[in-house]
Design an enzyme around this catalytic site. Structure first.
Site, PDB file in Angstrom:
ATOM      1  N   ASP A  17      -9.701  -3.495  -5.697  1.00 56.29           N
ATOM      2  CA  ASP A  17      -9.146  -2.617  -4.663  1.00 56.29           C
ATOM      3  C   ASP A  17      -9.650  -1.193  -4.892  1.00 56.29           C
ATOM      4  O   ASP A  17      -9.471  -0.632  -5.967  1.00 56.29           O
ATOM      5  CB  ASP A  17      -7.612  -2.662  -4.731  1.00 56.29           C
ATOM      6  CG  ASP A  17      -6.939  -1.989  -3.551  1.00 56.29           C
ATOM      7  OD1 ASP A  17      -7.609  -1.223  -2.835  1.00 56.29           O
ATOM      8  OD2 ASP A  17      -5.734  -2.233  -3.345  1.00 56.29           O
ATOM      9  N   SER A  39       0.841  -1.187   0.000  1.00 56.88           N
ATOM     10  CA  SER A  39       0.000   0.000   0.000  1.00 56.88           C
ATOM     11  C   SER A  39       0.886   1.251   0.000  1.00 56.88           C
ATOM     12  O   SER A  39       1.678   1.434  -0.912  1.00 56.88           O
ATOM     13  CB  SER A  39      -0.959  -0.035   1.191  1.00 56.88           C
ATOM     14  OG  SER A  39      -1.989   0.911   1.038  1.00 56.88           O
ATOM     15  N   HIS A  56      -8.344  -4.641  -1.408  1.00 51.95           N
ATOM     16  CA  HIS A  56      -7.075  -4.115  -0.904  1.00 51.95           C
ATOM     17  C   HIS A  56      -6.353  -5.121  -0.007  1.00 51.95           C
ATOM     18  O   HIS A  56      -5.123  -5.156   0.028  1.00 51.95           O
ATOM     19  CB  HIS A  56      -7.343  -2.822  -0.133  1.00 51.95           C
ATOM     20  CG  HIS A  56      -6.113  -2.039   0.177  1.00 51.95           C
ATOM     21  ND1 HIS A  56      -5.326  -1.465  -0.800  1.00 51.95           N
ATOM     22  CD2 HIS A  56      -5.509  -1.738   1.359  1.00 51.95           C
ATOM     23  CE1 HIS A  56      -4.308  -0.828  -0.243  1.00 51.95           C
ATOM     24  NE2 HIS A  56      -4.392  -0.977   1.063  1.00 51.95           N
TER      25      HIS A  56
END
Length: 697
Positions: A637, A550, A670
């Site tokens: 995501d 991320s 995600h």
């Protein structure tokens, strides 16, 4: 061997502040385009082909992970009302099962549950495996039982996009009610169980509106309780542990504002503002009753960089403040949990989380001590306003997750359970320590190390190293145990965490020095940690891999450009590598909220120019010998869109990078794939790739 996927270059430019940037791979953003989907499938096929030689190692690693986990297991029951609530897992099942059993009056000692042994009087509330049937992805966004224990609320997500459908079941009849609310951010029951409070999101995926749904009425008739129009702020809500107030929280990365609704009256009453929002001031509150008076314990950073804890009258929250824990530089106060007779304060000192018991009459804080030099500990599973025990969870890099109950009368710490690790795991065979790297500006950056002792002390000889980093949002990478990590350690790998600026490990200044126009410190700190490990003889550039996900994936992309020769491989999970493109577009999910973290390049030319110096996609260099790179992403995501790593990989290949792979999960979000066996296989895939890069495959 499958041919390397080469994305077509198509003319596309963006111009801001007089700067025009050519972006030939922006067409990959069209998620529903058959051509884009075909390209992603080709990337997956290519990755499969390029990693086919690791299939045996992947299976070995998966079996190692699986073999260390007690697949049929139960959590420690937590008492709420007249019931013990717990979850359990069964061998061969992907998802957990949420259960409860009746509690005897005044019995606060949790029953000892044996894996595989039927629990007397068990009631299954929700079986995730049943819920997931027929779906490639399943995630539970909310789970709540009404205070009278007669109704269940749960909210599944079957796509990975973090939009949840609230459902309700009558636990007396077993019937699922018609009250189904789609496209929510989750919700919870009101204390009387007659209604549900839930949030919805705007087009940019920002939670912006709070609703009240009365059971048995059409969703179209739901009452809007609150709306936050400012695109920089998200909205959330909860009920105090005392069950007295509904708290409505509005927040950005740097500013917050909270409202109260007294539930002794109507929940639809006008919310009471606690403190008006002031740019740069964050605060949060808890309710307590002290000396018969309703008080709010408010944690804030107004003229208190590392936060201060104060108490105010609930009837006059903007009135006189009594300082409970004063601001102390270097002691970052993290949170406060209020109970009937005491409060629990979480704070950070010397890079580690701490827990303290706060005495209401005296404001004295007694820290709960632990023996290991590196550890993490936090309160967990304490739903009741009044209980004789405080439930704690403790772990370290070498100690599996451990649950204690602290007797609040005797201060005795009662061990309830430690995560079982099968296969003869002995924590005495492993060690952990903290070292320090010197950054270019003279800042000392902590590095945590964990290793297996039989391979020697780090620095005795050159060893393979897996260096992990994050460094954003004041999020700290604290010591924690990992079953999957043992497969690395047992092969001689040293696992290291670079606690770079932008995280919160060393207090609020640590965060401030790694965000906005200081963001490059995050990347140079990571490189300094890598160079320290090389210079001190712990490893070499040929024997070190880097990993981040991320915002940590942005770190990986930046590091690949800054110091490509320092690593044998770089793993970037759901990487935020096209940051400037995303932050320039306020129509994308969560972009405006992110301006407090990264700056606003859309309106500020200095921020634009600064971000353009480090965002990975814009700074890929032609002709540079990049190390092997594996990018992991998911098509659904909503936080870091799949297009970012897809464009980055295409640009890296165009620049001449020889060994770049993209793996895109086609039914996930995600957090990656859902289901524990799927997650273990995905981690085995990543570990096999890293071990191969380290020459250990």
């Amino acid at each position: 061997m499958t041919n390397t996927p080469i994305a077509a270059r198509r003319s596309h430019t963006r111009t801001h502040h007089g700067d025009t940037f050519a972006d030939p791979y922006e067409w990959l953003r069209e998620k529903d385009s058959p051509e884009v989907l075909a390209h992603l499938e080709a990337e997956n096929s290519y990755t499969d082909a390029r990693t086919a030689h690791l299939e045996g190692l992947r299976e070995t690693l998966f079996e190692e992970i699986k073999g260390r986990v007690q697949e049929t297991d139960l959590s420690v029951p937590s008492r709420r009302g007249d019931w013990w609530y717990y979850s359990r897992s069964e061998e061969g099942s992907q998802y957990g099962i949420q259960c409860r059993a009746a509690a005897a009056p005044d019995d606060w000692t949790p029953p000892v549950l044996e894996p595989g042994v039927a629990v007397p009087g068990e009631e299954i509330l929700l079986d995730g495996n049943v819920e997931a049937e027929g779906h490639e992805f399943f995630s539970l966004g909310a789970f709540d039982v009404s205070d009278d224990a007669t109704k269940l609320l749960w909210a599944p997500d079957y796509e990975g996009d973090e939009l949840y459908t609230i459902k309700v079941r009558d636990l007396v009849s077993g019937m699922t009610l018609e009250d189904e609310i789609p496209n929510t951010g989750g919700g919870f029951f009101t204390p009387d169980g007659s209604a549900i409070v839930y949030t919805t999101r705007d087009d940019a995926w920002r939670p912006d509106t709070l609703w009240l749904h009365r059971l048995g009425t059409p969703v179209a008739d739901d009452v809007k309780l609150f709306h936050e129009p400012d695109e920089r702020f998200w909205l959330g809500a909860g009920i105090t542990r005392s069950r007295r107030y509904l708290v409505i929280g509005i927040g950005s990365s740097i500013t917050s504002e909270e409202y109260l609704v007294d539930l002794q009256g109507e929940i639809t009453a006008e919310p009471q503002l606690v403190w008006p929002r002031t740019e740069g001031v964050e605060y949060s509150l808890e309710h307590a009753v002290v000396g018969g008076e309703d008080r709010l314990y408010i944690l804030h950073n107004q003229d208190a960089l590392d936060f201060e804890l104060v108490s105010v009258a609930a009837s006059d929250p903007q009135g006189p403040r009594r300082v409970v824990m004063p601001h102390e530089p270097g002691r970052r106060i993290l949170d406060v949990d209020c109970f009937r007779d005491h409060a629990v304060v979480g704070f950070r000192r010397e890079g580690l989380e701490r827990i303290g018991l706060l005495d209401y009459p005296t404001d004295a804080v007694e820290e709960i001590g632990f023996d290991e030099p590196l550890f993490s500990a936090w309160p967990s599973g304490n739903p009741e306003w009044h209980a004789p025990y405080l439930r704690l969870t403790y772990t370290s890099f070498v100690t599996p997750s451990t649950v204690y109950d602290l007797d609040l009368t005797t201060q005795e710490r009662v061990l309830r359970k430690q995560q079982p690790v099968l296969g003869g795991y002995d924590p005495a065979e492993y060690d952990q320590e903290r070292r320090w790297a010197l950054a270019a500006d003279g800042t000392n950056v902590p590095i945590s190390l964990v290793w297996k002792k039989s391979f020697g002390v780090p620095g005795d000889d050159v060893r393979p190293v897996h260096l992990y980093g994050y460094g954003s949002y004041e999020h700290s990478i604290d010591p924690g145990f990992s079953v999957a990590r043992l497969s690395e350690l047992d092969r001689g790998v040293i696992f290291a965490v670079a606690h770079v600026r932008g995280g919160g490990e060393m207090g609020r200044n640590w965060y401030e020095d790694g965000k906005l126009l200081n963001k490059r410190n995050t990347f140079t700190d990571f490189v300094a940690c890598a160079e320290h490990l090389i210079a001190s003889g712990v490893t070499s550039a040929e024997r070190m891999v880097a990993e981040g996900g991320s915002a940590g994936g942005l770190l990986m992309g930046a590091v690949a450009n800054l110091a490509p020769s320092r690593f044998a491989g770089i793993l970037a999970s759901v990487p935020f590598v096209d940051a400037l493109t995303s932050i320039l577009d306020p129509s994308l999910p969560l972009t405006v909220i992110e301006w407090d973290e990264w700056g606003d390049p859309l309106h500020n030319p200095d921020v634009y120019a600064y971000m353009k110096t480090y965002t990975p996609y814009e700074n890929v260099q032609d002709g540079v010998a990049y190390p092997p790179i594996l990018a992991m992403t998911s098509i659904n995501d909503t936080r870091v869109l799949y297009v970012e790593p897809a464009k980055w990989v295409a640009r890296l290949r165009e620049a001449g990078a020889q060994d770049v792979l993209l793996k895109c999960e086609m039914a996930a979000g995600h957090g990656g794939v859902s289901g524990r066996y799927n997650a273990w296989r995905e981690r085995a895939f990543e570990l096999a790739w890293m071990l191969d890069a380290l020459g250990l495959a």
